[in-house]
Write a protein that holds these residues in place. Structure first.
Motif, PDB file in Angstrom:
ATOM      1  N   CYS A  83      -0.981   1.776  -5.920  1.00  0.00           N
ATOM      2  CA  CYS A  83      -2.169   1.845  -5.068  1.00  0.00           C
ATOM      3  C   CYS A  83      -3.044   0.628  -5.328  1.00  0.00           C
ATOM      4  O   CYS A  83      -3.377   0.325  -6.479  1.00  0.00           O
ATOM      5  N   GLU A  84      -3.433  -0.038  -4.260  1.00  0.00           N
ATOM      6  CA  GLU A  84      -4.307  -1.199  -4.353  1.00  0.00           C
ATOM      7  C   GLU A  84      -5.696  -0.824  -3.864  1.00  0.00           C
ATOM      8  O   GLU A  84      -5.877  -0.370  -2.738  1.00  0.00           O
ATOM      9  N   LEU A  85      -6.675  -0.998  -4.742  1.00  0.00           N
ATOM     10  CA  LEU A  85      -8.089  -0.810  -4.408  1.00  0.00           C
ATOM     11  C   LEU A  85      -8.769  -2.156  -4.614  1.00  0.00           C
ATOM     12  O   LEU A  85      -9.137  -2.508  -5.734  1.00  0.00           O
ATOM     13  N   GLY A  86      -8.903  -2.919  -3.545  1.00  0.00           N
ATOM     14  CA  GLY A  86      -9.341  -4.292  -3.715  1.00  0.00           C
ATOM     15  C   GLY A  86      -8.299  -5.027  -4.540  1.00  0.00           C
ATOM     16  O   GLY A  86      -7.107  -4.996  -4.231  1.00  0.00           O
ATOM     17  N   SER A  87      -8.710  -5.662  -5.624  1.00  0.00           N
ATOM     18  CA  SER A  87      -7.763  -6.376  -6.481  1.00  0.00           C
ATOM     19  C   SER A  87      -7.232  -5.509  -7.620  1.00  0.00           C
ATOM     20  O   SER A  87      -6.384  -5.954  -8.398  1.00  0.00           O
ATOM     21  N   SER A 105     -14.040   5.634  -4.260  1.00  0.00           N
ATOM     22  CA  SER A 105     -14.140   4.179  -4.306  1.00  0.00           C
ATOM     23  C   SER A 105     -14.365   3.641  -2.900  1.00  0.00           C
ATOM     24  O   SER A 105     -13.774   4.129  -1.941  1.00  0.00           O
ATOM     25  N   PRO A 106     -15.195   2.609  -2.756  1.00  0.00           N
ATOM     26  CA  PRO A 106     -15.554   2.131  -1.417  1.00  0.00           C
ATOM     27  C   PRO A 106     -14.434   1.372  -0.713  1.00  0.00           C
ATOM     28  O   PRO A 106     -14.397   1.320   0.505  1.00  0.00           O
ATOM     29  N   GLU A 107     -13.501   0.777  -1.469  1.00  0.00           N
ATOM     30  CA  GLU A 107     -12.435   0.017  -0.830  1.00  0.00           C
ATOM     31  C   GLU A 107     -11.418   0.949  -0.175  1.00  0.00           C
ATOM     32  O   GLU A 107     -11.203   2.074  -0.615  1.00  0.00           O
ATOM     33  N   ALA A 108     -10.776   0.444   0.876  1.00  0.00           N
ATOM     34  CA  ALA A 108      -9.679   1.188   1.491  1.00  0.00           C
ATOM     35  C   ALA A 108      -8.442   1.046   0.597  1.00  0.00           C
ATOM     36  O   ALA A 108      -8.064  -0.057   0.205  1.00  0.00           O
ATOM     37  N   MET A 109      -7.820   2.158   0.265  1.00  0.00           N
ATOM     38  CA  MET A 109      -6.652   2.143  -0.614  1.00  0.00           C
ATOM     39  C   MET A 109      -5.394   1.829   0.196  1.00  0.00           C
ATOM     40  O   MET A 109      -5.158   2.419   1.248  1.00  0.00           O
ATOM     41  N   ILE A 110      -4.606   0.900  -0.309  1.00  0.00           N
ATOM     42  CA  ILE A 110      -3.304   0.568   0.270  1.00  0.00           C
ATOM     43  C   ILE A 110      -2.240   1.080  -0.695  1.00  0.00           C
ATOM     44  O   ILE A 110      -2.263   0.759  -1.886  1.00  0.00           O
ATOM     45  N   VAL A 111      -1.297   1.879  -0.182  1.00  0.00           N
ATOM     46  CA  VAL A 111      -0.332   2.567  -1.050  1.00  0.00           C
ATOM     47  C   VAL A 111       1.081   2.081  -0.742  1.00  0.00           C
ATOM     48  O   VAL A 111       1.484   1.994   0.428  1.00  0.00           O
ATOM     49  N   THR A 112       1.831   1.777  -1.782  1.00  0.00           N
ATOM     50  CA  THR A 112       3.241   1.396  -1.671  1.00  0.00           C
ATOM     51  C   THR A 112       4.090   2.442  -2.363  1.00  0.00           C
ATOM     52  O   THR A 112       3.784   2.867  -3.490  1.00  0.00           O
ATOM     53  N   ASP A 113       5.135   2.893  -1.699  1.00  0.00           N
ATOM     54  CA  ASP A 113       6.077   3.855  -2.275  1.00  0.00           C
ATOM     55  C   ASP A 113       7.070   3.090  -3.143  1.00  0.00           C
ATOM     56  O   ASP A 113       7.873   2.292  -2.649  1.00  0.00           O
ATOM     57  N   LEU A 114       7.010   3.333  -4.445  1.00  0.00           N
ATOM     58  CA  LEU A 114       7.858   2.624  -5.407  1.00  0.00           C
ATOM     59  C   LEU A 114       9.023   3.476  -5.880  1.00  0.00           C
ATOM     60  O   LEU A 114       9.726   3.099  -6.829  1.00  0.00           O
ATOM     61  N   SER A 115       9.248   4.596  -5.242  1.00  0.00           N
ATOM     62  CA  SER A 115      10.234   5.565  -5.726  1.00  0.00           C
ATOM     63  C   SER A 115      11.643   4.989  -5.792  1.00  0.00           C
ATOM     64  O   SER A 115      12.440   5.383  -6.667  1.00  0.00           O
ATOM     65  N   SER A 116      11.964   4.075  -4.904  1.00  0.00           N
ATOM     66  CA  SER A 116      13.320   3.526  -4.885  1.00  0.00           C
ATOM     67  C   SER A 116      13.641   2.754  -6.158  1.00  0.00           C
ATOM     68  O   SER A 116      14.820   2.576  -6.507  1.00  0.00           O
ATOM     69  N   GLU A 144       4.005 -10.388  -9.655  1.00  0.00           N
ATOM     70  CA  GLU A 144       4.823  -9.858  -8.566  1.00  0.00           C
ATOM     71  C   GLU A 144       3.970  -8.988  -7.639  1.00  0.00           C
ATOM     72  O   GLU A 144       3.080  -8.268  -8.091  1.00  0.00           O
ATOM     73  N   GLN A 145       4.263  -9.033  -6.351  1.00  0.00           N
ATOM     74  CA  GLN A 145       3.494  -8.299  -5.350  1.00  0.00           C
ATOM     75  C   GLN A 145       4.081  -6.908  -5.123  1.00  0.00           C
ATOM     76  O   GLN A 145       5.305  -6.745  -5.027  1.00  0.00           O
ATOM     77  N   LEU A 146       3.215  -5.912  -5.032  1.00  0.00           N
ATOM     78  CA  LEU A 146       3.677  -4.557  -4.743  1.00  0.00           C
ATOM     79  C   LEU A 146       4.435  -4.502  -3.422  1.00  0.00           C
ATOM     80  O   LEU A 146       5.383  -3.721  -3.270  1.00  0.00           O
ATOM     81  N   SER A 147       4.024  -5.318  -2.467  1.00  0.00           N
ATOM     82  CA  SER A 147       4.650  -5.282  -1.144  1.00  0.00           C
ATOM     83  C   SER A 147       6.133  -5.632  -1.199  1.00  0.00           C
ATOM     84  O   SER A 147       6.886  -5.301  -0.278  1.00  0.00           O
ATOM     85  N   LEU A 148       6.570  -6.311  -2.274  1.00  0.00           N
ATOM     86  CA  LEU A 148       7.976  -6.670  -2.421  1.00  0.00           C
ATOM     87  C   LEU A 148       8.777  -5.601  -3.161  1.00  0.00           C
ATOM     88  O   LEU A 148       9.992  -5.734  -3.312  1.00  0.00           O
ATOM     89  N   MET A 149       8.081  -4.555  -3.620  1.00  0.00           N
ATOM     90  CA  MET A 149       8.733  -3.524  -4.440  1.00  0.00           C
ATOM     91  C   MET A 149       9.047  -2.246  -3.677  1.00  0.00           C
ATOM     92  O   MET A 149       9.769  -1.387  -4.180  1.00  0.00           O
ATOM     93  N   GLY A 150       8.483  -2.097  -2.497  1.00  0.00           N
ATOM     94  CA  GLY A 150       8.705  -0.871  -1.748  1.00  0.00           C
ATOM     95  C   GLY A 150       8.020  -0.931  -0.410  1.00  0.00           C
ATOM     96  O   GLY A 150       7.425  -1.952  -0.035  1.00  0.00           O
ATOM     97  N   SER A 151       8.091   0.168   0.318  1.00  0.00           N
ATOM     98  CA  SER A 151       7.497   0.232   1.660  1.00  0.00           C
ATOM     99  C   SER A 151       6.123   0.870   1.593  1.00  0.00           C
ATOM    100  O   SER A 151       5.812   1.651   0.683  1.00  0.00           O
ATOM    101  N   LYS A 152       5.299   0.539   2.573  1.00  0.00           N
ATOM    102  CA  LYS A 152       3.953   1.108   2.642  1.00  0.00           C
ATOM    103  C   LYS A 152       4.027   2.613   2.919  1.00  0.00           C
ATOM    104  O   LYS A 152       4.901   3.089   3.645  1.00  0.00           O
ATOM    105  N   LEU A 153       3.082   3.353   2.342  1.00  0.00           N
ATOM    106  CA  LEU A 153       2.992   4.798   2.519  1.00  0.00           C
ATOM    107  C   LEU A 153       1.660   5.122   3.167  1.00  0.00           C
ATOM    108  O   LEU A 153       0.611   4.710   2.652  1.00  0.00           O
ATOM    109  N   PRO A 154       1.647   5.833   4.299  1.00  0.00           N
ATOM    110  CA  PRO A 154       0.371   6.180   4.929  1.00  0.00           C
ATOM    111  C   PRO A 154      -0.501   7.015   3.989  1.00  0.00           C
ATOM    112  O   PRO A 154       0.008   7.887   3.269  1.00  0.00           O
ATOM    113  N   LEU A 155      -1.795   6.750   4.001  1.00  0.00           N
ATOM    114  CA  LEU A 155      -2.704   7.492   3.120  1.00  0.00           C
ATOM    115  C   LEU A 155      -2.620   8.991   3.354  1.00  0.00           C
ATOM    116  O   LEU A 155      -2.791   9.786   2.426  1.00  0.00           O
TER     117      LEU A 155
END
Length: 264
Positions: A83-87, A105-116, A144-155
């Motif tokens: 989960c990314e909350l800002g940086s 937290s005020p930032e919008a959370m971006i979530v990556t599914d790392l299960s794979s 390393e970027q989370l975006s390269l480790m898995g797919s985005k997961l809707p909140l």
């Protein structure tokens, strides 16, 4: 630049589990500072873990990687998320641990599914903290970027337990105990931006001292009379139940995850 890594677990310090996680981090991210947020979360207590995690976010460097391992579903098909909350980044099982962080937290959370990643690593069925979470944290902390480790997961698909919101009624509120500290104070999921009445009443099952059913607001612990339960806004930004030089937890027989209803 290597990022700070903060560890939050329910492992305690008696077993070698925390040391093994730190060994993995030292191997794969030797220049990343590692800070123990806490390893004293009560076993399996997601509610308390979520509180510890949220309460720490603003007190660490902005780019900290938080590794939260309170994971009673380890080895099952529960998801692993980043989960990314800002940086800031949180690596955790998808079981409600990030609920308060997302809600408060005020930032919008971006979530990556790392299960794979679990299928790609030689991981035990019982210790993903060492075998999966720590290597992921090391990789993120070294660039390393989370975006390269898995797919985005809707909140909307992230697991929630309902601890983020008290239940307000016409003449009362049902709250959840987020944490019992070592002094016996009970931190509730009612934020300090709510104005509670000067006096509220606990349910009919009275504590040891009948007068303790009446709970009065106070500015600090010393304002409370002996054997009197009070409501105080604590340092973490939540209301807490407290007894001056006593234990509200013992008085009320409550702990993390329990609910309590106040009426007025």
């Amino acid at each position: 630049m290597n990022r700070t890594i903060a560890l939050l677990t329910d492992f305690g310090l008696t077993d070698p589990y925390v040391g093994q996680m730190k060994g993995v981090l030292a191997k794969h991210a030797p220049n990343s500072p590692v800070i123990d947020l806490s390893h004293g979360v009560e076993p399996f207590c997601i509610t308390q873990g979520a509180f510890y995690l949220w309460s720490a976010l603003n007190h660490f460097p902005q780019d900290t990687v938080f590794v939260a391992v309170i994971d009673p579903g380890v080895g099952t098909n529960r998801r692993i998320i980043g989960c990314e909350l800002g940086s800031r980044v949180i690596i955790a099982p998808d079981n409600g641990l990030v609920e308060l962080a997302e809600y408060l937290s005020p930032e919008a959370m971006i979530v990556t599914d790392l299960s794979s990643l679990a299928a790609r690593k030689a991981a035990s069925a019982t210790f993903h903290g060492r075998d999966i979470f720590a290597p992921i944290a090391a990789a993120v902390s070294t660039g390393e970027q989370l975006s390269l480790m898995g797919s985005k997961l809707p909140l909307r698909d992230v697991a929630r337990t309902g601890i983020s919101r008290p239940v307000w009624m016409e003449n009362g509120v049902e709250a959840i105990v987020l944490h019992r500290d070592r002094f016996g104070n009970l931190i509730l999921n009612i934020r300090d931006n709510h104005v509670l009445p000067e006096r509220v009443v606990l349910p009919e099952n009275p504590p040891r001292y009948p007068d303790s059913r009446i709970v009065r607001r106070a500015a600090c612990y010393a304002e409370l009379q002996p054997r009197t339960t009070g409501l105080i806004i604590g340092s973490q930004g939540f209301y807490e139940l407290a007894v001056n030089k006593g234990s509200a937890a013992q008085e009320l027989s409550l702990g993390p995850g329990d609910s309590v209803t106040f009426t007025w």
